[in-house]
Write a protein that holds these residues in place. Structure first.
Motif, PDB file in Angstrom:
ATOM      1  N   VAL A  33     -10.716   4.699   6.630  1.00 55.71           N
ATOM      2  CA  VAL A  33     -10.382   4.076   5.354  1.00 55.71           C
ATOM      3  C   VAL A  33     -11.495   4.380   4.347  1.00 55.71           C
ATOM      4  CG1 VAL A  33     -10.028   1.873   4.180  1.00 55.71           C
ATOM      5  CG2 VAL A  33      -9.034   2.260   6.445  1.00 55.71           C
ATOM      6  N   VAL A  34     -11.115   4.737   3.121  1.00 56.01           N
ATOM      7  CA  VAL A  34     -12.079   4.966   2.051  1.00 56.01           C
ATOM      8  C   VAL A  34     -11.968   3.821   1.051  1.00 56.01           C
ATOM      9  CG1 VAL A  34     -12.758   6.482   0.150  1.00 56.01           C
ATOM     10  CG2 VAL A  34     -12.018   7.468   2.324  1.00 56.01           C
ATOM     11  N   VAL A  35     -13.060   3.121   0.835  1.00 51.58           N
ATOM     12  CA  VAL A  35     -13.072   1.978  -0.077  1.00 51.58           C
ATOM     13  C   VAL A  35     -13.141   2.456  -1.519  1.00 51.58           C
ATOM     14  CG1 VAL A  35     -14.391  -0.042  -0.828  1.00 51.58           C
ATOM     15  CG2 VAL A  35     -14.135   0.446   1.611  1.00 51.58           C
ATOM     16  N   ILE A  36     -12.197   2.021  -2.324  1.00 51.10           N
ATOM     17  CA  ILE A  36     -12.300   2.198  -3.774  1.00 51.10           C
ATOM     18  C   ILE A  36     -13.044   1.004  -4.361  1.00 51.10           C
ATOM     19  CG2 ILE A  36     -11.034   2.443  -5.946  1.00 51.10           C
ATOM     20  CD1 ILE A  36      -8.777   3.775  -4.318  1.00 51.10           C
ATOM     21  N   ASP A  37     -12.651  -0.202  -3.961  1.00 51.38           N
ATOM     22  CA  ASP A  37     -13.362  -1.414  -4.379  1.00 51.38           C
ATOM     23  C   ASP A  37     -12.999  -2.531  -3.412  1.00 51.38           C
ATOM     24  OD1 ASP A  37     -14.745  -3.418  -5.834  1.00 51.38           O
ATOM     25  OD2 ASP A  37     -14.218  -2.455  -7.747  1.00 51.38           O
ATOM     26  N   ASN A  38     -14.026  -3.129  -2.792  1.00 51.40           N
ATOM     27  CA  ASN A  38     -13.764  -4.296  -1.940  1.00 51.40           C
ATOM     28  C   ASN A  38     -14.227  -5.594  -2.602  1.00 51.40           C
ATOM     29  OD1 ASN A  38     -16.572  -4.364  -1.575  1.00 51.40           O
ATOM     30  ND2 ASN A  38     -16.479  -3.384   0.433  1.00 51.40           N
ATOM     31  N   ASP A  71     -19.333   0.021  -1.576  1.00 52.45           N
ATOM     32  CA  ASP A  71     -18.401  -1.061  -1.910  1.00 52.45           C
ATOM     33  C   ASP A  71     -17.549  -0.767  -3.131  1.00 52.45           C
ATOM     34  OD1 ASP A  71     -19.351  -3.006   0.115  1.00 52.45           O
ATOM     35  OD2 ASP A  71     -21.197  -2.924  -1.034  1.00 52.45           O
ATOM     36  N   LEU A  82     -16.296   2.664  -5.367  1.00 46.84           N
ATOM     37  CA  LEU A  82     -16.278   4.124  -5.416  1.00 46.84           C
ATOM     38  C   LEU A  82     -17.002   4.631  -6.656  1.00 46.84           C
ATOM     39  CD1 LEU A  82     -15.088   6.582  -3.880  1.00 46.84           C
ATOM     40  CD2 LEU A  82     -13.118   6.453  -5.413  1.00 46.84           C
ATOM     41  N   ASN A  92      -6.366  10.749   4.704  1.00 46.82           N
ATOM     42  CA  ASN A  92      -5.802   9.661   3.916  1.00 46.82           C
ATOM     43  C   ASN A  92      -4.566  10.123   3.167  1.00 46.82           C
ATOM     44  OD1 ASN A  92      -7.522   7.440   4.532  1.00 46.82           O
ATOM     45  ND2 ASN A  92      -9.148   8.476   3.409  1.00 46.82           N
ATOM     46  N   SER A 108      -8.961  -6.130  -1.682  1.00 44.16           N
ATOM     47  CA  SER A 108      -9.519  -4.785  -1.565  1.00 44.16           C
ATOM     48  C   SER A 108      -8.517  -3.763  -2.085  1.00 44.16           C
ATOM     49  CB  SER A 108      -9.886  -4.453  -0.114  1.00 44.16           C
ATOM     50  OG  SER A 108      -8.731  -4.412   0.710  1.00 44.16           O
ATOM     51  N   THR A 129      -8.086   0.357  -1.381  1.00 38.78           N
ATOM     52  CA  THR A 129      -8.610   1.408  -0.518  1.00 38.78           C
ATOM     53  C   THR A 129      -7.662   2.596  -0.464  1.00 38.78           C
ATOM     54  OG1 THR A 129      -7.572   0.391   1.421  1.00 38.78           O
ATOM     55  CG2 THR A 129      -9.854  -0.226   0.958  1.00 38.78           C
ATOM     56  N   VAL A 178      -6.009   5.001   2.603  1.00 40.85           N
ATOM     57  CA  VAL A 178      -5.820   4.883   4.051  1.00 40.85           C
ATOM     58  C   VAL A 178      -4.920   5.989   4.566  1.00 40.85           C
ATOM     59  CG1 VAL A 178      -6.079   2.367   3.968  1.00 40.85           C
ATOM     60  CG2 VAL A 178      -3.804   3.372   3.794  1.00 40.85           C
TER      61      VAL A 178
END
Length: 233
Positions: free
Chosen positions: A21-26, A52, A54, A120, A202, A204, A206
């Motif tokens: 998973v790549v976090v864009i904003d959590n 946390d 991107l 993803n 979040s 993300t 995926v």
């Protein structure tokens, strides 16, 4: 001492490769509280932890036609409370130019990312709370030459996990070199006398659910082989 067989050890390697998973904003950093003073303004927060957020920066804008909104980030979620009115709500990461789908310029550092890296295949929004109505949104991605693609509009109609596949993007953006990502809720209508509360936990990127299933399946197969060998000794 019993050791893990190669089949199970291999499964442990497969899991992170197939399902990263790549976090864009959590929403765990860059807390803020806006209770109306920044209406219609673009506000950019920089210097955030890139693990946390991107690119290490988040831009935001709300355009509320009436009175009585509260928009904040705290406790690992974004929350917006709206009183009766029509509202435009936007979040941006990276560099975005004005276009038919991006009504304002968001000046930032180009992300230069490949959306489809690490297998993803979709955006994912986790919505812990939504009361008082439904919200329609869209996601826009841009490249440096104003190549742009926009997802089919999606509707948040309650708490849950919403997956928006990259296959729903249409346009000319090169998904292998994205400069900016735009999460846009262009027409939130709250009838007179009502209120709406939206929380996002979040945002993300995926893998497709099928890839998660394959990864988990391989892991369970490896575990089964190891378990049988262990108990048969």
């Amino acid at each position: 001492m019993n050791s893990l067989p190669m089949s199970f050890a291999g499964a442990l390697v497969v899991l992170p490769v197939c399902a990263q998973v790549v976090v864009i904003d959590n929403f765990s950093v860059g807390d803020f509280l806006d209770s109306g003073s920044q209406n219609s303004q673009i506000v950019t927060q920089s210097g955030l932890d890139s693990a946390d957020v991107l690119g290490g920066a988040r831009s935001r804008r709300i355009q509320h036609a009436g009175f009585g909104y509260v928009w904040d980030v705290a406790d690992n979620r974004m929350s917006v409370d709206l009183a009766n009115s029509t509202t435009i709500l936007s979040l941006a990461w990276g560099d975005l130019d004005v276009s038919g789908s991006v009504p304002n310029e968001y000046v930032g550092t180009a992300l230069g990312i490949d959306l489809e890296a690490n297998n993803n295949q979709a955006f994912q929004l986790v919505v812990p709370r939504l009361i008082g109505g439904s919200v329609q949104g869209e996601i826009v991605v841009q490249t440096s030459s104003l190549g742009e693609s926009v997802t089919t509009p999606f509707t948040l109609n309650g708490p849950g996990t919403y997956t928006i596949p990259f296959s729903s993007l249409s346009g000319s953006a090169d998904l292998g070199n994205i400069n900016g990502i735009f999460l846009h809720f262009p027409d939130i209508v709250v009838p007179a006398g009502n209120t709406l509360n939206l929380e996002i936990g979040s945002f993300t990127m995926v893998p497709e659910p099928a890839e998660w299933a394959v990864a988990v399946g391989v892991g369970m197969l490896g575990w089964g082989v190891w378990r049988r060998r262990f108990w048969n000794r």
